[in-house]
Design a protein around this motif. Structure first.
Motif, PDB file in Angstrom:
ATOM      1  N   LEU A  49       0.828  -1.204   0.000  1.00  0.00           N
ATOM      2  CA  LEU A  49       0.000   0.000   0.000  1.00  0.00           C
ATOM      3  C   LEU A  49       0.864   1.256   0.000  1.00  0.00           C
ATOM      4  O   LEU A  49       0.539   2.251  -0.670  1.00  0.00           O
ATOM      5  CB  LEU A  49      -0.944  -0.002   1.201  1.00  0.00           C
ATOM      6  CG  LEU A  49      -2.059  -1.049   1.201  1.00  0.00           C
ATOM      7  CD1 LEU A  49      -2.845  -0.996   2.508  1.00  0.00           C
ATOM      8  CD2 LEU A  49      -3.001  -0.859   0.006  1.00  0.00           C
ATOM      9  N   ALA A  50       1.955   1.205   0.740  1.00  0.00           N
ATOM     10  CA  ALA A  50       2.870   2.352   0.758  1.00  0.00           C
ATOM     11  C   ALA A  50       3.491   2.564  -0.617  1.00  0.00           C
ATOM     12  O   ALA A  50       3.642   3.710  -1.082  1.00  0.00           O
ATOM     13  CB  ALA A  50       3.962   2.137   1.807  1.00  0.00           C
ATOM     14  N   ARG A  51       3.848   1.476  -1.296  1.00  0.00           N
ATOM     15  CA  ARG A  51       4.393   1.585  -2.660  1.00  0.00           C
ATOM     16  C   ARG A  51       3.376   2.204  -3.597  1.00  0.00           C
ATOM     17  O   ARG A  51       3.715   3.066  -4.421  1.00  0.00           O
ATOM     18  CB  ARG A  51       4.795   0.203  -3.179  1.00  0.00           C
ATOM     19  CG  ARG A  51       6.095  -0.343  -2.599  1.00  0.00           C
ATOM     20  CD  ARG A  51       6.350  -1.747  -3.115  1.00  0.00           C
ATOM     21  NE  ARG A  51       6.324  -1.801  -4.576  1.00  0.00           N
ATOM     22  CZ  ARG A  51       6.014  -2.892  -5.291  1.00  0.00           C
ATOM     23  NH1 ARG A  51       5.696  -4.025  -4.663  1.00  0.00           N
ATOM     24  NH2 ARG A  51       6.038  -2.851  -6.589  1.00  0.00           N
ATOM     25  N   LEU A  52       2.117   1.779  -3.487  1.00  0.00           N
ATOM     26  CA  LEU A  52       1.075   2.340  -4.344  1.00  0.00           C
ATOM     27  C   LEU A  52       0.907   3.833  -4.060  1.00  0.00           C
ATOM     28  O   LEU A  52       0.702   4.626  -4.988  1.00  0.00           O
ATOM     29  CB  LEU A  52      -0.246   1.601  -4.107  1.00  0.00           C
ATOM     30  CG  LEU A  52      -1.447   2.072  -4.923  1.00  0.00           C
ATOM     31  CD1 LEU A  52      -1.173   1.940  -6.422  1.00  0.00           C
ATOM     32  CD2 LEU A  52      -2.692   1.272  -4.540  1.00  0.00           C
ATOM     33  N   GLY A  53       1.009   4.217  -2.794  1.00  0.00           N
ATOM     34  CA  GLY A  53       0.858   5.623  -2.444  1.00  0.00           C
ATOM     35  C   GLY A  53       1.985   6.507  -2.946  1.00  0.00           C
ATOM     36  O   GLY A  53       1.813   7.721  -3.068  1.00  0.00           O
ATOM     37  N   ARG A  54       3.138   5.902  -3.264  1.00  0.00           N
ATOM     38  CA  ARG A  54       4.286   6.672  -3.773  1.00  0.00           C
ATOM     39  C   ARG A  54       4.395   6.634  -5.293  1.00  0.00           C
ATOM     40  O   ARG A  54       5.067   7.489  -5.890  1.00  0.00           O
ATOM     41  CB  ARG A  54       5.589   6.133  -3.173  1.00  0.00           C
ATOM     42  CG  ARG A  54       5.746   6.340  -1.674  1.00  0.00           C
ATOM     43  CD  ARG A  54       7.167   6.008  -1.235  1.00  0.00           C
ATOM     44  NE  ARG A  54       7.546   4.631  -1.569  1.00  0.00           N
ATOM     45  CZ  ARG A  54       7.424   3.600  -0.743  1.00  0.00           C
ATOM     46  NH1 ARG A  54       6.895   3.779   0.465  1.00  0.00           N
ATOM     47  NH2 ARG A  54       7.807   2.387  -1.108  1.00  0.00           N
ATOM     48  N   ALA A  55       3.783   5.649  -5.922  1.00  0.00           N
ATOM     49  CA  ALA A  55       3.928   5.471  -7.377  1.00  0.00           C
ATOM     50  C   ALA A  55       3.200   6.574  -8.134  1.00  0.00           C
ATOM     51  O   ALA A  55       2.283   7.207  -7.618  1.00  0.00           O
ATOM     52  CB  ALA A  55       3.413   4.093  -7.790  1.00  0.00           C
ATOM     53  N   GLU A  56       3.606   6.763  -9.378  1.00  0.00           N
ATOM     54  CA  GLU A  56       2.995   7.784 -10.231  1.00  0.00           C
ATOM     55  C   GLU A  56       2.711   7.203 -11.610  1.00  0.00           C
ATOM     56  O   GLU A  56       3.413   6.305 -12.071  1.00  0.00           O
ATOM     57  CB  GLU A  56       3.936   8.991 -10.386  1.00  0.00           C
ATOM     58  CG  GLU A  56       4.234   9.757  -9.114  1.00  0.00           C
ATOM     59  CD  GLU A  56       3.115  10.716  -8.724  1.00  0.00           C
ATOM     60  OE1 GLU A  56       2.145  10.830  -9.493  1.00  0.00           O
ATOM     61  OE2 GLU A  56       3.212  11.325  -7.640  1.00  0.00           O
ATOM     62  N   GLY A  57       1.695   7.730 -12.261  1.00  0.00           N
ATOM     63  CA  GLY A  57       1.429   7.409 -13.655  1.00  0.00           C
ATOM     64  C   GLY A  57       1.250   5.928 -13.924  1.00  0.00           C
ATOM     65  O   GLY A  57       0.544   5.225 -13.198  1.00  0.00           O
ATOM     66  N   GLU A  58       1.923   5.442 -14.978  1.00  0.00           N
ATOM     67  CA  GLU A  58       1.732   4.061 -15.395  1.00  0.00           C
ATOM     68  C   GLU A  58       2.207   3.079 -14.331  1.00  0.00           C
ATOM     69  O   GLU A  58       1.616   1.999 -14.177  1.00  0.00           O
ATOM     70  CB  GLU A  58       2.464   3.802 -16.715  1.00  0.00           C
ATOM     71  CG  GLU A  58       2.158   2.440 -17.306  1.00  0.00           C
ATOM     72  CD  GLU A  58       2.727   2.261 -18.695  1.00  0.00           C
ATOM     73  OE1 GLU A  58       1.972   2.346 -19.679  1.00  0.00           O
ATOM     74  OE2 GLU A  58       3.967   2.034 -18.790  1.00  0.00           O
ATOM     75  N   ARG A  59       3.254   3.425 -13.587  1.00  0.00           N
ATOM     76  CA  ARG A  59       3.710   2.529 -12.512  1.00  0.00           C
ATOM     77  C   ARG A  59       2.598   2.339 -11.480  1.00  0.00           C
ATOM     78  O   ARG A  59       2.390   1.224 -10.986  1.00  0.00           O
ATOM     79  CB  ARG A  59       4.955   3.110 -11.837  1.00  0.00           C
ATOM     80  CG  ARG A  59       6.222   2.987 -12.655  1.00  0.00           C
ATOM     81  CD  ARG A  59       7.407   3.530 -11.878  1.00  0.00           C
ATOM     82  NE  ARG A  59       7.607   2.822 -10.623  1.00  0.00           N
ATOM     83  CZ  ARG A  59       8.370   3.264  -9.637  1.00  0.00           C
ATOM     84  NH1 ARG A  59       8.990   4.424  -9.744  1.00  0.00           N
ATOM     85  NH2 ARG A  59       8.495   2.552  -8.529  1.00  0.00           N
TER      86      ARG A  59
END
Length: 243
Positions: free
Chosen positions: A170-180
């Protein structure tokens, strides 16, 4: 997320629960009539599959709503944002119904002492893995999915049930941008549905309240359709569901 966004999220979730409590009461009465006016409606026990499914799926759905709001703010892709809105809207409403039934039955929203969230699925034969397509292994007994009560699954890093994302993810999703962010959301939500579908099938088999069984059957059908859509969306981005 901004303060206004947080307030809006809470308002949507709170409104869904409040409305669902009203609709759940009418639905429960209608279900009782369908099953025969002469028979008094039976209130499920705290250890029943009806109560266990309501408790577990309410928690499972809450995370899907959370992930949907996260990706909404991490991408401008309208297709992903539309899917996220549909999932958040549908699962917030369904969660409200599940919690509303627990309130009507005067049952706790947490599992009885000594029982895990998937204990209600034990003690009987579960459905075989979904035969309408395999988008991963989370729903199969070999992968420690929810078949046979989630045997082999151990809660870890905030993931309480099969298919749920961890706090780290969830933390990774909260930091990701755009297509990632889009790819990670689609992969996490695919895992989430793969864990949720066997739970819903478990209610179809084990629950006794007709309206709850019908809701569970609708979950299976809706999430199967979304799995197909998400597989196509991942392929369009050069990615695939996680194994």
């Amino acid at each position: 997320m901004s303060a206004s966004g947080t307030r809006r999220t809470r308002w949507v979730a709170g409104s869904a629960v409040a409305l669902a409590v009203l609709f759940a009461g009418a639905a429960t009465i209608a279900s009782a009539r369908d099953e025969g006016a002469a028979a008094a409606p039976r209130t499920p026990s705290a250890e029943s599959a009806d109560a266990g499914f309501a408790r577990a799926m309410a928690v499972h759905h809450q995370q899907a709503v959370e992930m949907s709001f996260l990706v909404r703010d991490r991408t401008r892709d309208e297709d992903v944002r539309r899917l996220a809105y549909d999932i958040a809207h549908t699962q917030a409403n369904q969660r409200g119904m599940l919690l509303g039934w627990l309130d009507l039955w005067e049952l706790p929203k947490t599992a009885p002492d000594g029982q895990g969230p998937m204990a209600w699925m034990s003690g009987g034969h579960d459905s075989s893995p979904d035969a309408h397509g395999s988008h991963g292994a989370h729903g199969s007994p070999d992968a420690g999915g929810t078949a046979h009560g989630g045997a082999g699954f151990a809660a870890h890093d905030g993931a309480l049930m099969p298919g749920m994302a961890t706090r780290t993810e969830l933390a990774r999703l909260g930091r990701a941008e755009g297509e990632r962010a889009e790819i990670l959301f689609l992969q996490l939500m695919t895992d989430h549905h793969e864990g949720g579908i066997p739970m819903a099938r478990g209610c179809v088999e084990r629950c006794t309240v007709g309206v709850e069984k019908r809701l569970a059957r609708g979950m299976v059908e809706g999430q199967r359709s979304e799995l197909d859509l998400m597989a196509d969306m991942l392929a369009a981005r050069g990615a695939a569901p996680r194994s």
